[in-house]
Design an enzyme around this catalytic site. Sequence first.
Site, PDB file in Angstrom:
ATOM      1  N   ARG A   1      -6.430   8.603  54.522  1.00  0.00           N
ATOM      2  CA  ARG A   1      -6.170   6.948  54.114  1.00  0.00           C
ATOM      3  C   ARG A   1      -4.209   7.055  55.788  1.00  0.00           C
ATOM      4  NH1 ARG A   1      -7.266   3.249  50.642  1.00  0.00           N
ATOM      5  NH2 ARG A   1      -8.176   5.110  49.627  1.00  0.00           N
TER       6      ARG A   1
ATOM      7  N   ASP B   1      -5.326  12.785  49.414  1.00  0.00           N
ATOM      8  CA  ASP B   1      -4.743  12.340  50.348  1.00  0.00           C
ATOM      9  C   ASP B   1      -2.936  13.014  50.555  1.00  0.00           C
ATOM     10  OD1 ASP B   1      -6.507  10.756  51.248  1.00  0.00           O
ATOM     11  OD2 ASP B   1      -5.812   8.754  50.217  1.00  0.00           O
TER      12      ASP B   1
ATOM     13  N   ARG C   1     -12.970   2.127  42.633  1.00  0.00           N
ATOM     14  CA  ARG C   1     -12.381   1.000  42.298  1.00  0.00           C
ATOM     15  C   ARG C   1     -12.337  -0.289  41.619  1.00  0.00           C
ATOM     16  NH1 ARG C   1      -9.903   4.883  46.591  1.00  0.00           N
ATOM     17  NH2 ARG C   1     -10.863   5.894  47.433  1.00  0.00           N
TER      18      ARG C   1
ATOM     19  N   THR D   1      -5.494  13.292  44.076  1.00  0.00           N
ATOM     20  CA  THR D   1      -6.175  12.689  45.453  1.00  0.00           C
ATOM     21  C   THR D   1      -6.089  13.535  46.385  1.00  0.00           C
ATOM     22  OG1 THR D   1      -6.115  11.159  47.337  1.00  0.00           O
ATOM     23  CG2 THR D   1      -3.764  11.604  46.254  1.00  0.00           C
TER      24      THR D   1
ATOM     25  N   ASP E   1      -0.424  11.716  49.177  1.00  0.00           N
ATOM     26  CA  ASP E   1       0.127  10.575  49.258  1.00  0.00           C
ATOM     27  C   ASP E   1       0.859  10.195  48.382  1.00  0.00           C
ATOM     28  OD1 ASP E   1      -1.695   9.764  48.452  1.00  0.00           O
ATOM     29  OD2 ASP E   1      -1.807   8.422  49.966  1.00  0.00           O
TER      30      ASP E   1
ATOM     31  N   ASP F   1      -2.752   6.645  44.755  1.00  0.00           N
ATOM     32  CA  ASP F   1      -1.966   5.386  44.417  1.00  0.00           C
ATOM     33  C   ASP F   1      -1.451   4.177  43.478  1.00  0.00           C
ATOM     34  OD1 ASP F   1       1.304   6.372  45.831  1.00  0.00           O
ATOM     35  OD2 ASP F   1       0.617   5.946  47.614  1.00  0.00           O
TER      36      ASP F   1
ATOM     37  N   ARG G   1     -14.835  14.733  50.492  1.00  0.00           N
ATOM     38  CA  ARG G   1     -14.249  14.708  48.660  1.00  0.00           C
ATOM     39  C   ARG G   1     -15.218  15.992  48.296  1.00  0.00           C
ATOM     40  NH1 ARG G   1     -12.798   8.681  49.011  1.00  0.00           N
ATOM     41  NH2 ARG G   1     -14.704   8.661  47.389  1.00  0.00           N
TER      42      ARG G   1
ATOM     43  N   GLY H   1     -10.335   6.778  44.177  1.00  0.00           N
ATOM     44  CA  GLY H   1     -11.270   8.194  45.238  1.00  0.00           C
ATOM     45  C   GLY H   1     -11.266   9.518  44.271  1.00  0.00           C
TER      46      GLY H   1
ATOM     47  N   ALA I   1      -8.792  19.859  30.676  1.00  0.00           N
ATOM     48  CA  ALA I   1      -7.510  20.537  30.390  1.00  0.00           C
ATOM     49  C   ALA I   1      -6.466  19.100  29.234  1.00  0.00           C
ATOM     50  CB  ALA I   1      -5.953  20.690  31.677  1.00  0.00           C
TER      51      ALA I   1
ATOM     52  N   GLU J   1      -7.459   9.104  60.442  1.00  0.00           N
ATOM     53  CA  GLU J   1      -7.616   8.204  60.347  1.00  0.00           C
ATOM     54  C   GLU J   1      -6.606   7.773  60.445  1.00  0.00           C
ATOM     55  OE1 GLU J   1     -10.214   7.409  56.896  1.00  0.00           O
ATOM     56  OE2 GLU J   1      -8.435   7.801  55.544  1.00  0.00           O
TER      57      GLU J   1
HETATM   58  O1  F6P Z   1      -8.329   8.505  49.037  1.00  0.00           O
HETATM   59  C1  F6P Z   1      -9.332   9.144  48.905  1.00  0.00           C
HETATM   60  C2  F6P Z   1     -10.002   9.036  50.553  1.00  0.00           C
HETATM   61  O2  F6P Z   1     -11.027   9.642  50.552  1.00  0.00           O
HETATM   62  C3  F6P Z   1      -8.957   7.880  51.603  1.00  0.00           C
HETATM   63  O3  F6P Z   1      -8.403   9.414  52.011  1.00  0.00           O
HETATM   64  C4  F6P Z   1     -10.296   7.289  52.633  1.00  0.00           C
HETATM   65  O4  F6P Z   1      -9.351   6.478  53.480  1.00  0.00           O
HETATM   66  C5  F6P Z   1     -10.950   6.887  51.122  1.00  0.00           C
HETATM   67  O5  F6P Z   1     -10.301   7.351  50.035  1.00  0.00           O
HETATM   68  C6  F6P Z   1     -12.205   6.605  51.771  1.00  0.00           C
HETATM   69  O6  F6P Z   1     -12.283   5.751  50.356  1.00  0.00           O
HETATM   70  P1  F6P Z   1     -14.152   4.784  49.772  1.00  0.00           P
HETATM   71  O7  F6P Z   1     -14.635   6.526  49.229  1.00  0.00           O
HETATM   72  O8  F6P Z   1     -13.968   3.581  48.775  1.00  0.00           O
HETATM   73  O9  F6P Z   1     -14.152   4.607  51.025  1.00  0.00           O
END
Ligand code: F6P
Length: 318
Positions: free
Chosen positions: A171, A127, A72, A125, A129, A103, A252, A11, A22, A222
């Site tokens: 996530r 997130d 992805r 990210t 995480d 991750d 995002r 993402g 940079a 979520e």
């Molecule tokens: O990992 C970033 C993220 O925005 C998560 O918060 C979310 O669950 C996921 O990606 C959504 O993924 P996509 O953009 O592939 O729908």
Amino acid sequence: LKSIAVMTSGGDSPGMNAAARAVVRTALHQGAEVWGINNGYKGLLKDDIVKLESRSVGDIIQRGGTFLGTARCSEFTTPEGRQKAFEVLKKRGIEGLVVIGGDGSLTGAKLLNDLGMPVVGLPGTIDNDVWGTDYTIGSDTAANTIVDAINKLRDTASAHRRIIIIEVMGRKSGWLAMTAGIAGGAEQILVPEVRNNLDIVCQELKESYDKGKRYSIVVVAEGYGCAVEIGKKVAEVTGIDTRVSVLGHIQRGGSPSVEDRIKASMLGERAASALIAGISNVLFGFDAGKIVTIDLTNAVNNKKTLDPELARLAKILA
Ligand code: F6P
């Protein structure tokens, strides 16, 4: 190393451009050549690689998204896919790679490193995480975007005396919900790390309404559950007019915050310098405001936990 590449993967997150910029400018400053891999591992497998110059990364520090594109990619999760990716890089004469992603992307980076391609990871990210770092590129901008949405939802919630439930991304992590919820003054923050009982949440919302509270804001990660379902239950149990807002991908996008631009720039500089100096299989992140070096294997094999202090603070302030 004299020839390195940079890619963004998974993402997108605001600040990825600042980090890639940079990497590019640092590499050029040190006399190395630098390549951009378009569209993450997907592009790598297609040999979608371009030479980057200083001007290739002009006019992007203020932009969200990623000028390199991202994706992805399921093919890269197979050993054959990774071997193919390794060979593409070798054929191009690329000696090391900076991967900016979350991750899953960093796990891919580690596996590529295991094949013999020196890799340095940067946590990118919204997130927040990634294990070993208290900061990930884009998390600050995303949290600010959520707070802005909460501010706006408060106006209408107050006007109608409603409960508004806001579902945010993250996530399996509750960091975004918790941070934005505290900063936005939410009454209830539901995150996967703390299994709040929904009946008690409803009871607390009803009690505060009965005591004269005009409206309530509930932030749901979520990873905790579906806000639409939670909204139905809250409306049923409390009898209070309830609305649900799922923020989605708006979280995002947007121009990166100053914090994301600065930290991403610092991380990008460090990643390129380290890789050129022959350091690999590491992730650079932040701990208490300072850049730290994390073993990439540890970073991808461990799960980050949510600081319990945040949950405690949220409870006191609500
Ligand atoms: O990992 C970033 C993220 O925005 C998560 O918060 C979310 O669950 C996921 O990606 C959504 O993924 P996509 O953009 O592939 O729908």
